[in-house]
Motif scaffolding. Structure first.
Motif, PDB file in Angstrom:
ATOM      1  N   GLU A   1       7.324  16.619   3.118  1.00 49.89           N
ATOM      2  CA  GLU A   1       6.566  16.625   4.379  1.00 49.89           C
ATOM      3  C   GLU A   1       6.830  17.909   5.159  1.00 49.89           C
ATOM      4  N   ALA A   2       8.083  18.374   5.147  1.00 49.34           N
ATOM      5  CA  ALA A   2       8.412  19.638   5.830  1.00 49.34           C
ATOM      6  C   ALA A   2       7.702  20.812   5.160  1.00 49.34           C
ATOM      7  N   ILE A   3       7.639  20.786   3.841  1.00 46.32           N
ATOM      8  CA  ILE A   3       6.939  21.850   3.118  1.00 46.32           C
ATOM      9  C   ILE A   3       5.461  21.854   3.495  1.00 46.32           C
ATOM     10  N   GLN A   4       4.873  20.674   3.611  1.00 49.48           N
ATOM     11  CA  GLN A   4       3.466  20.571   4.020  1.00 49.48           C
ATOM     12  C   GLN A   4       3.234  21.208   5.385  1.00 49.48           C
ATOM     13  N   GLN A   5       4.187  21.071   6.285  1.00 50.29           N
ATOM     14  CA  GLN A   5       4.032  21.562   7.651  1.00 50.29           C
ATOM     15  C   GLN A   5       4.419  23.032   7.809  1.00 50.29           C
ATOM     16  N   ALA A   6       5.068  23.597   6.809  1.00 54.88           N
ATOM     17  CA  ALA A   6       5.499  25.003   6.877  1.00 54.88           C
ATOM     18  C   ALA A   6       4.289  25.919   6.673  1.00 54.88           C
ATOM     19  N   PRO A   7       4.420  27.182   7.061  1.00 58.28           N
ATOM     20  CA  PRO A   7       3.319  28.130   6.830  1.00 58.28           C
ATOM     21  C   PRO A   7       2.912  28.166   5.357  1.00 58.28           C
ATOM     22  N   LYS A   8       1.642  28.262   5.119  1.00 59.43           N
ATOM     23  CA  LYS A   8       1.102  28.173   3.755  1.00 59.43           C
ATOM     24  C   LYS A   8       1.447  29.381   2.888  1.00 59.43           C
ATOM     25  N   ASP A   9       1.892  30.478   3.498  1.00 61.12           N
ATOM     26  CA  ASP A   9       2.237  31.640   2.683  1.00 61.12           C
ATOM     27  C   ASP A   9       3.721  31.670   2.288  1.00 61.12           C
ATOM     28  N   TRP A  10       4.482  30.662   2.697  1.00 59.89           N
ATOM     29  CA  TRP A  10       5.861  30.552   2.231  1.00 59.89           C
ATOM     30  C   TRP A  10       5.844  30.140   0.769  1.00 59.89           C
ATOM     31  N   LEU A  11       6.805  30.614  -0.005  1.00 57.11           N
ATOM     32  CA  LEU A  11       6.898  30.275  -1.423  1.00 57.11           C
ATOM     33  C   LEU A  11       8.125  29.401  -1.648  1.00 57.11           C
ATOM     34  N   TRP A  12       7.908  28.272  -2.298  1.00 62.37           N
ATOM     35  CA  TRP A  12       8.954  27.289  -2.547  1.00 62.37           C
ATOM     36  C   TRP A  12       9.324  27.347  -4.025  1.00 62.37           C
ATOM     37  N   LEU A  13      10.575  27.680  -4.303  1.00 62.86           N
ATOM     38  CA  LEU A  13      11.061  27.812  -5.681  1.00 62.86           C
ATOM     39  C   LEU A  13      11.903  26.601  -6.041  1.00 62.86           C
ATOM     40  N   PHE A  14      11.394  25.781  -6.911  1.00 63.79           N
ATOM     41  CA  PHE A  14      12.108  24.578  -7.334  1.00 63.79           C
ATOM     42  C   PHE A  14      12.900  24.884  -8.600  1.00 63.79           C
ATOM     43  N   ARG A  15      14.212  24.871  -8.479  1.00 69.15           N
ATOM     44  CA  ARG A  15      15.087  25.139  -9.628  1.00 69.15           C
ATOM     45  C   ARG A  15      15.669  23.816 -10.096  1.00 69.15           C
ATOM     46  N   LEU A  16      15.281  23.426 -11.301  1.00 67.75           N
ATOM     47  CA  LEU A  16      15.765  22.172 -11.865  1.00 67.75           C
ATOM     48  C   LEU A  16      17.148  22.376 -12.472  1.00 67.75           C
ATOM     49  N   HIS A  17      17.953  21.355 -12.447  1.00 66.59           N
ATOM     50  CA  HIS A  17      19.277  21.397 -13.059  1.00 66.59           C
ATOM     51  C   HIS A  17      19.099  21.710 -14.549  1.00 66.59           C
TER      52      HIS A  17
END
Length: 184
Positions: free
Chosen positions: A96-112
């Motif tokens: 939900e926080a990611i949805q509300q953040a600016p759309k040009d932010w990049l989210w890097l999901f690093r899996l174990h």
């Protein structure tokens, strides 16, 4: 929490534990009721981490990773999320926080590393939350320290990546009861 270590030690534990810092040394030895020679804890640091922090530049990404690094340079804010092998991968409030953040932010999901197969579980969650500005594959396979040199923030439930991020000047946000007990 090895509270009853026999004088001759345990056969299944190493004779030496090489640890990165005094805090880990204290964490391991605080429960030992007696001193023993069988298992020694050596505070030796992380030489590999030191090389990267000092801007060691011998890492050259593979050709197919170059567009990923270009994407990192262009994003105004890059946030690394270190996932643990747990369910759910992250709490709903994170998405939900990611949805509300600016759309040009990049989210890097690093899996174990042991749980890279969780990608197939994570992608539908991101789609359900209508999150298009993420990367999983290179964020999981590229060296962690190369990522930490290129991100602005780190978010995790309780990964020890939080310690490594500090060395690169990257602030971490840790969540949950595990984080409270580990990082109190």
């Amino acid at each position: 929490d090895w509270t009853q270590v026999p004088t001759e030690g345990y056969n299944l534990l190493p004779h030496y534990f090489w640890v990165w810092g005094e805090q880990t040394y204290q964490h391991i030895t605080s429960s030992w009721s007696t001193h023993h020679q069988s298992h020694q804890v050596i505070v030796g640091g992380n030489v590999w981490l030191s090389k990267w922090v000092e801007k060691w530049d011998n890492y050259h990404p593979a050709q197919d990773a170059l567009p990923f690094y270009e994407q990192l340079k262009q994003a105004p804010t890059r946030i690394l999320l270190s996932a643990q092998p747990m369910h759910p991968i992250f709490a709903d409030f994170v998405f939900e926080a990611i949805q509300q953040a600016p759309k040009d932010w990049l989210w890097l999901f690093r899996l174990h590393p042991v749980y890279r197969h969780m990608r197939d579980e994570l992608v539908p969650i991101l789609a359900k939350h209508n999150i298009p500005n993420y990367e999983i594959d290179f964020a999981t396979t590229e060296p962690l320290y190369a990522l930490l040199q290129n991100v602005d923030n780190h978010l995790t439930n309780f990964s020890s990546v939080a310690y490594e991020a500090l060395q690169f000047g990257v602030p971490s946000i840790v969540m949950g009861e595990e984080a409270r007990s580990l990082y109190d």
